[in-house]
Design a protein around this motif. Structure first.
Motif, mmCIF file in Angstrom:
data_model
loop_
_atom_site.group_PDB
_atom_site.id
_atom_site.type_symbol
_atom_site.label_atom_id
_atom_site.label_comp_id
_atom_site.label_asym_id
_atom_site.label_seq_id
_atom_site.Cartn_x
_atom_site.Cartn_y
_atom_site.Cartn_z
ATOM 1 N N SER A 130 -4.639 6.245 -10.213
ATOM 2 C CA SER A 130 -4.222 6.146 -8.805
ATOM 3 C C SER A 130 -4.573 7.394 -7.996
ATOM 4 O O SER A 130 -4.324 7.449 -6.788
ATOM 5 C CB SER A 130 -2.707 5.905 -8.722
ATOM 6 N N PHE B 236 -2.142 10.306 -4.429
ATOM 7 C CA PHE B 236 -2.109 9.079 -5.204
ATOM 8 C C PHE B 236 -1.949 7.901 -4.264
ATOM 9 O O PHE B 236 -1.293 7.998 -3.220
ATOM 10 C CB PHE B 236 -0.948 9.101 -6.207
ATOM 11 N N GLU B 237 -2.546 6.759 -4.665
ATOM 12 C CA GLU B 237 -2.409 5.533 -3.884
ATOM 13 C C GLU B 237 -2.361 4.355 -4.849
ATOM 14 O O GLU B 237 -3.170 4.269 -5.781
ATOM 15 C CB GLU B 237 -3.562 5.374 -2.898
ATOM 16 N N SER B 238 -1.406 3.452 -4.603
ATOM 17 C CA SER B 238 -1.254 2.303 -5.493
ATOM 18 C C SER B 238 -0.513 1.203 -4.759
ATOM 19 O O SER B 238 0.029 1.408 -3.662
ATOM 20 C CB SER B 238 -0.483 2.707 -6.754
ATOM 21 N N GLN B 239 -0.463 0.018 -5.402
ATOM 22 C CA GLN B 239 0.266 -1.106 -4.825
ATOM 23 C C GLN B 239 1.731 -1.120 -5.249
ATOM 24 O O GLN B 239 2.544 -1.824 -4.659
ATOM 25 C CB GLN B 239 -0.385 -2.427 -5.233
ATOM 26 N N SER B 240 2.083 -0.345 -6.281
ATOM 27 C CA SER B 240 3.460 -0.361 -6.767
ATOM 28 C C SER B 240 3.886 1.048 -7.152
ATOM 29 O O SER B 240 3.061 1.895 -7.486
ATOM 30 C CB SER B 240 3.596 -1.304 -7.974
ATOM 31 N N GLN C 37 -0.121 8.143 -11.484
ATOM 32 C CA GLN C 37 -0.936 8.006 -12.681
ATOM 33 C C GLN C 37 -2.376 8.382 -12.361
ATOM 34 O O GLN C 37 -2.800 8.355 -11.202
ATOM 35 C CB GLN C 37 -0.879 6.558 -13.215
ATOM 36 N N ASN D 132 3.019 2.543 -11.047
ATOM 37 C CA ASN D 132 1.801 3.242 -11.465
ATOM 38 C C ASN D 132 1.246 4.155 -10.366
ATOM 39 O O ASN D 132 0.067 4.475 -10.351
ATOM 40 C CB ASN D 132 0.732 2.243 -11.884
ATOM 41 N N LEU D 133 2.142 4.563 -9.415
ATOM 42 C CA LEU D 133 1.688 5.427 -8.319
ATOM 43 C C LEU D 133 1.265 6.791 -8.827
ATOM 44 O O LEU D 133 0.183 7.293 -8.489
ATOM 45 C CB LEU D 133 2.800 5.568 -7.268
ATOM 46 N N ASP E 115 0.870 -1.186 0.000
ATOM 47 C CA ASP E 115 0.000 0.000 0.000
ATOM 48 C C ASP E 115 0.902 1.231 0.000
ATOM 49 O O ASP E 115 1.531 1.565 1.008
ATOM 50 C CB ASP E 115 -0.910 0.008 1.226
#
Length: 488
Positions: A350, A337-341, A347, A344-345, A145
């Motif tokens: 996200s 922004f929030e992402s798993q990696s 973007q 692609n944070l 996360d």
């Protein structure tokens, strides 16, 4: 290009805030009226015009008191000592730091005009239970996360509470600057007075030392006459007593002189144990001091300026208290922004954001806001009364020292005539004693009278210089309100 909802919302709220920000509740400040007079009462009384001092009414060609006012006495030693006050005096340094503290407080108040911004990056590795309710078989239970978010919160100054706070702090800072100028003036005038008192004691010391030499000559004369059978042993004893008594007086002067020397050392920030001043009798000419007109006194006295500035600060507190009756509006927003990696944070998919606002109106406080408003109003009236009293005290200070100089000038002339008469009386008594027509008791009486009158004359000269310094201080010492700082 179509504007984003976040940008549109912020524009709407900002426009509304700008429209409403013109509303500033509470009374605007106007300088309170203060008692004055067309002219100083004592300036209309012509002085006896002694050759060594006085004062004058200012004319268009006269310059006002200069900031380095002590230079008017034309004493290099005093000038040197005064220069050390600003460098070494700890009381003055403490007042300066208090002023700088007040300047910083202005920025604290001004910072409330602007929104607060924060950023909160976060990264975590999480595992959830595979046996949790509603778990979908085959989905990941361990994941990353990653988040990069920011928030903004703003409370627009719709009712002028922040503006009044800045106004109050600005006036308080200016009052503190005037306090600093007043401390500086007080320390420098105290130094000048201590210095002239010390030099007046040096005059007394010179007088007593010269008198001891004269009395030694009288003792020698009496002893010679006693050996010749002309004088009595009682005459010798009287002459010896007079000499020893005067020597004791000459020694006693050193006690007060040492204390003034120690006081000067403290004022210039030097240990008393390592400071000393050479003997220097007070043979200076008393300078003239330009007075100006009473209305200028309100602009030249730092204590008056400080009292007036505190009145302004107290007036702004009324507006702050009244603003509490109105609703508090807060605008807030966040995004990021929030992402798993990391790939692609940053973007579009996200991204996340939120925008909102709130308004809070206090409905019941058991009269607290009303009481605070009344407290602020009475605080303002208190400062108005203090300001007017300070003005009255300023006029009293000037008149006191003008009358003191005038009376001391007259007393100096009368005392000089007394000194001249005492000197003639001693000369006559001495000749009568030498001629054998009187006893030595008459000489002793004439000697005591002459010494007392000469010491009184020296004391009057010292008091004239002290009154002159106090007059300069009462007139503001060359300071005026144009030296008050603007806001940082």
């Amino acid at each position: 290009m179509t504007p984003s909802p976040l940008r549109t919302g912020m524009l709407v709220f900002s426009t509304a805030a700008m429209i409403l920000s013109g509303c500033t509740v509470g009374p605007n400040y106007h300088r309170p009226t203060a008692p004055s007079a067309p002219a100083f009462k004592e300036s209309a009384v012509p002085p006896p015009n002694p050759p060594n001092g006085g004062w004058k009414q200012v004319t268009p060609n006269d310059s006002a008191i200069r900031p380095n006012w002590w230079e008017v006495y034309q004493d290099p030693q005093l000038n040197k000592l005064e220069e050390q006050v600003a460098v070494s005096n700890q009381t003055l340094k403490a007042s300066y730091e208090q002023y700088m503290q007040a300047r910083a407080a202005i920025q604290v108040s001004r910072s409330q005009y602007f929104p607060t911004l924060s950023v909160a990056p976060a990264a975590s590795r999480d595992r959830v239970s595979a046996n949790r309710p509603l778990h979908v078989a085959g989905t990941e239970t361990t994941y990353n996360d990653l988040a990069l978010q920011g928030q903004a919160t703003w409370e627009p100054d719709l009712w002028g509470s922040i503006r009044r706070s800045v106004e109050s702090q600005r006036a308080t800072t200016q009052a503190t600057a005037a306090d600093l100028a007043n401390v500086d003036l007080s320390l420098r005038s105290e130094l000048a007075m201590d210095y002239f008192e010390l030099r007046g004691l040096d005059t007394q010391q010179r007088l007593l030392d010269n008198t001891v030499q004269q009395y030694q000559q009288y003792l020698d004369l009496t002893q010679t006459r006693f050996k010749g059978g002309v004088a009595t042993e009682s005459d010798v004893a009287l002459a010896q007593t007079q000499l020893d008594q005067t020597r004791a007086q000459a020694i006693d002067v050193g006690v007060a002189r040492a204390q003034y020397e120690h006081a000067i050392a403290t004022l210039i920030g030097t240990p008393a144990s390592s400071f000393g001043l050479a003997l220097a009798p007070l043979d200076l000419q008393l300078p003239q001091v330009p007075l100006g007109v009473p209305s200028q006194l309100l602009e030249r006295r730092p204590d008056v300026a400080a009292a007036e500035r505190r009145t302004d600060a107290a007036n702004a507190q009324i507006g702050i208290a009244i603003a509490a009756y109105y609703p508090t509006v807060t605008i807030g927003g966040g995004g990021g922004f929030e992402s798993q990696s990391f790939g692609n944070l940053i973007q579009g998919p996200s991204s996340l954001w939120s925008l909102g606002g709130s308004a809070v109106e206090l409905l019941f406080d058991a009269g607290r806001r009303h009481a605070l408003t009344e407290e602020a109003r009475h605080g303002y009236e208190l400062n108005v009364a203090n300001y007017r009293q300070t003005v009255l005290q300023a006029f009293q200070d000037v008149e006191d020292n003008l009358s003191g100089l005038r009376i001391l000038n007259s007393e100096s002339l009368a005392q000089q005539r007394a000194v001249d008469s005492a000197q003639r009386s001693l000369l006559i008594s001495t000749n009568r004693y030498k001629g054998g027509v009187t006893t030595y008791l008459e000489v002793i009486t004439a000697q005591a009278t002459q010494l007392a009158n000469e010491r009184t004359a020296a004391d009057i000269t010292t008091r004239q210089f002290a009154a002159s310094v106090l007059l300069v201080k009462a007139l503001g010492g060359g300071w005026d309100t144009t030296k008050l700082p603007t806001t940082p």
